[in-house]
Design a protein around this motif. Structure first.
Motif, PDB file in Angstrom:
ATOM      1  N   SER A  19      27.333  52.166 110.660  1.00 34.31           N
ATOM      2  CA  SER A  19      27.821  51.134 109.741  1.00 34.31           C
ATOM      3  C   SER A  19      29.366  51.131 109.953  1.00 34.31           C
ATOM      4  CB  SER A  19      27.400  51.715 108.124  1.00 34.31           C
ATOM      5  OG  SER A  19      28.163  52.962 107.973  1.00 34.31           O
ATOM      6  N   LEU A  20      29.895  50.108 109.260  1.00 37.25           N
ATOM      7  CA  LEU A  20      31.432  49.686 109.312  1.00 37.25           C
ATOM      8  C   LEU A  20      32.243  51.006 108.833  1.00 37.25           C
ATOM      9  CD1 LEU A  20      33.618  47.857 110.053  1.00 37.25           C
ATOM     10  CD2 LEU A  20      33.571  46.867 107.872  1.00 37.25           C
ATOM     11  N   GLU A  21      31.633  51.729 107.855  1.00 37.67           N
ATOM     12  CA  GLU A  21      32.506  52.707 107.385  1.00 37.67           C
ATOM     13  C   GLU A  21      32.214  53.866 108.216  1.00 37.67           C
ATOM     14  OE1 GLU A  21      34.432  53.013 104.662  1.00 37.67           O
ATOM     15  OE2 GLU A  21      34.411  50.972 104.779  1.00 37.67           O
ATOM     16  N   ASP A  22      30.944  54.230 108.785  1.00 37.97           N
ATOM     17  CA  ASP A  22      30.981  55.172 109.756  1.00 37.97           C
ATOM     18  C   ASP A  22      31.763  54.916 110.892  1.00 37.97           C
ATOM     19  OD1 ASP A  22      29.225  56.861 108.146  1.00 37.97           O
ATOM     20  OD2 ASP A  22      27.704  55.915 109.104  1.00 37.97           O
ATOM     21  N   ILE A 309      36.931  49.069 117.932  1.00 37.21           N
ATOM     22  CA  ILE A 309      38.043  49.132 117.503  1.00 37.21           C
ATOM     23  C   ILE A 309      38.366  47.642 117.041  1.00 37.21           C
ATOM     24  CG2 ILE A 309      40.564  49.276 118.083  1.00 37.21           C
ATOM     25  CD1 ILE A 309      39.840  51.613 119.988  1.00 37.21           C
ATOM     26  N   GLU A 310      37.924  46.706 117.708  1.00 40.63           N
ATOM     27  CA  GLU A 310      38.445  45.286 117.226  1.00 40.63           C
ATOM     28  C   GLU A 310      37.545  44.768 115.882  1.00 40.63           C
ATOM     29  OE1 GLU A 310      38.128  40.732 118.698  1.00 40.63           O
ATOM     30  OE2 GLU A 310      37.248  42.145 119.971  1.00 40.63           O
ATOM     31  N   GLU A 311      36.315  45.519 116.060  1.00 43.51           N
ATOM     32  CA  GLU A 311      35.595  45.228 114.457  1.00 43.51           C
ATOM     33  C   GLU A 311      36.150  45.915 113.181  1.00 43.51           C
ATOM     34  OE1 GLU A 311      31.306  46.446 112.687  1.00 43.51           O
ATOM     35  OE2 GLU A 311      31.497  46.480 114.765  1.00 43.51           O
ATOM     36  N   VAL A 312      36.587  47.002 113.573  1.00 43.03           N
ATOM     37  CA  VAL A 312      37.317  47.860 112.502  1.00 43.03           C
ATOM     38  C   VAL A 312      38.870  47.388 112.331  1.00 43.03           C
ATOM     39  CG1 VAL A 312      38.424  50.211 111.963  1.00 43.03           C
ATOM     40  CG2 VAL A 312      36.103  50.069 113.086  1.00 43.03           C
ATOM     41  N   ARG A 313      39.373  46.967 113.188  1.00 40.68           N
ATOM     42  CA  ARG A 313      40.854  46.424 112.789  1.00 40.68           C
ATOM     43  C   ARG A 313      40.725  44.896 112.086  1.00 40.68           C
ATOM     44  NH1 ARG A 313      42.735  45.412 118.138  1.00 40.68           N
ATOM     45  NH2 ARG A 313      43.796  47.513 118.261  1.00 40.68           N
ATOM     46  N   ASP A 314      39.480  44.174 112.485  1.00 35.47           N
ATOM     47  CA  ASP A 314      39.227  42.935 111.752  1.00 35.47           C
ATOM     48  C   ASP A 314      38.793  42.957 110.272  1.00 35.47           C
ATOM     49  OD1 ASP A 314      39.865  41.477 113.996  1.00 35.47           O
ATOM     50  OD2 ASP A 314      37.769  41.021 114.625  1.00 35.47           O
TER      51      ASP A 314
END
Length: 321
Positions: A19-22, A309-314
């Motif tokens: 998941s995004l949080e994980d 990293i791109e997904e988390v940064r976005d």
């Protein structure tokens, strides 16, 4: 302690399925990325696509990159050149392979004496450049009769350490010579660099590795080798001391081989990530039942760090709007 039942074994998590949080928690959980090289950041054909960008992304997150290989056939300049092809520079201090670890270990115990080495020429050169007296060979053919080669294999030289690593010119005579040095002096050290029992050429083809030589000498002499390549415990000790690592769980070890890379990460107490661009396949992960070999995470390629990293940064950018 190892487990033998798959029901008691925690499953490995696919990195991009988190998941995004994980994913955020995962990225925040480590400061160091210690990564294998062959099969992870490059292969026989050159850099693996997307890895250079992934390294940039990790550095943008203030992660310390260290390259930890079992391949001492490559020289340090060759490692620098390979990493440069990925678009990055690297200090020699951030490239670790068996001859580097062997030299550090010998210095740590203030080793004095003659070394007999079964290894490639770059390994021999590095040992000698570090100030050690080293003998090796013979590589040329010998008479095919044991009584005729006794003077070669039983020369009674005062060898104080036998060092074994990759040697594409290894032969029966070298193994006999090493065996007799070890049997002739109970204080003679048996030191192993790479202990890979197989080398992955492609995902469909594996060949014998230098770990088989080590196995033979251990069985013939009743000794246990001091292993200074992966998955040796002593390598983990050296790395933690060298980089001032206080909390082993703040380190992520990345590799493509289960028996070397994942096992090493587990022995050292690091988090582990298995990539599927080298010696392991998805089906291999699914079959694992021994917790000592189950990676914490797996992913298709080191390049997936860039996507993650791109997904988390976005997501963080959107949240700040």
């Amino acid at each position: 302690m190892s487990t033998s039942s798959s029901s008691s074994c925690s499953p490995s998590k696919r990195l991009l399925d988190l998941s995004l949080e994980d994913k955020k928690r995962f990225l925040d959980s480590f400061d160091y990325v210690l990564t294998d090289c062959d099969g992870v950041v490059w292969n026989l054909y050159g850099p693996i696509e997307g890895v250079g960008s992934a390294i940039s992304a990790l550095k943008s997150q203030d992660k310390r990159l260290v390259y930890v290989s079992n391949n001492s056939v490559r020289t340090l300049p060759n490692y620098r050149d390979q990493i440069r092809k990925l678009g990055h520079e690297v200090d020699d201090a951030d490239v670790v392979h068996p001859v580097v670890s062997v030299i550090k270990y010998l210095k740590s115990i203030d080793f004095k004496g003659l070394i007999y080495a079964i290894c490639a020429q770059p390994f021999l050169d590095a040992l000698r450049d570090a100030g050690y007296e080293v003998i090796h060979g013979p590589s040329e053919p010998q008479p095919e009769a044991l009584r005729l080669i006794i003077p070669v294999i039983h020369d009674k030289k005062p060898v104080k350490a036998v060092v074994v690593d990759y040697d594409f010119n290894c032969n029966h005579t070298k193994m006999l010579r090493a065996e007799l040095y070890l049997k002739g002096d109970p204080e003679c050290l048996l030191i192993a660099g790479a202990t890979d029992r197989s080398i992955s050429i492609t995902q469909q083809c594996e060949v014998l590795g230098s770990g088989r030589y080590v196995d033979m000498l251990e069985q013939a002499t009743g000794r246990k080798a001091i292993v200074l390549g992966k998955p040796g415990h002593q390598l983990g000790v050296l790395l933690k001391a060298q980089y001032g690592i206080q909390d082993s769980r703040r380190v992520l070890f990345v590799g493509d081989m289960i028996a070397q890379d994942v096992a090493f990460g587990k022995v050292a107490g690091f988090q582990t990530l298995l990539v599927l661009t080298g010696g392991a396949k998805n089906v291999d992960v699914e079959k694992l039942s021994d917790q000592d070999f189950v990676p914490d995470y797996y992913t298709e390629s080191f390049a997936d760090f860039g996507k993650l990293i791109e997904e988390v940064r976005d997501a963080k950018a959107k949240a700040s709007l």
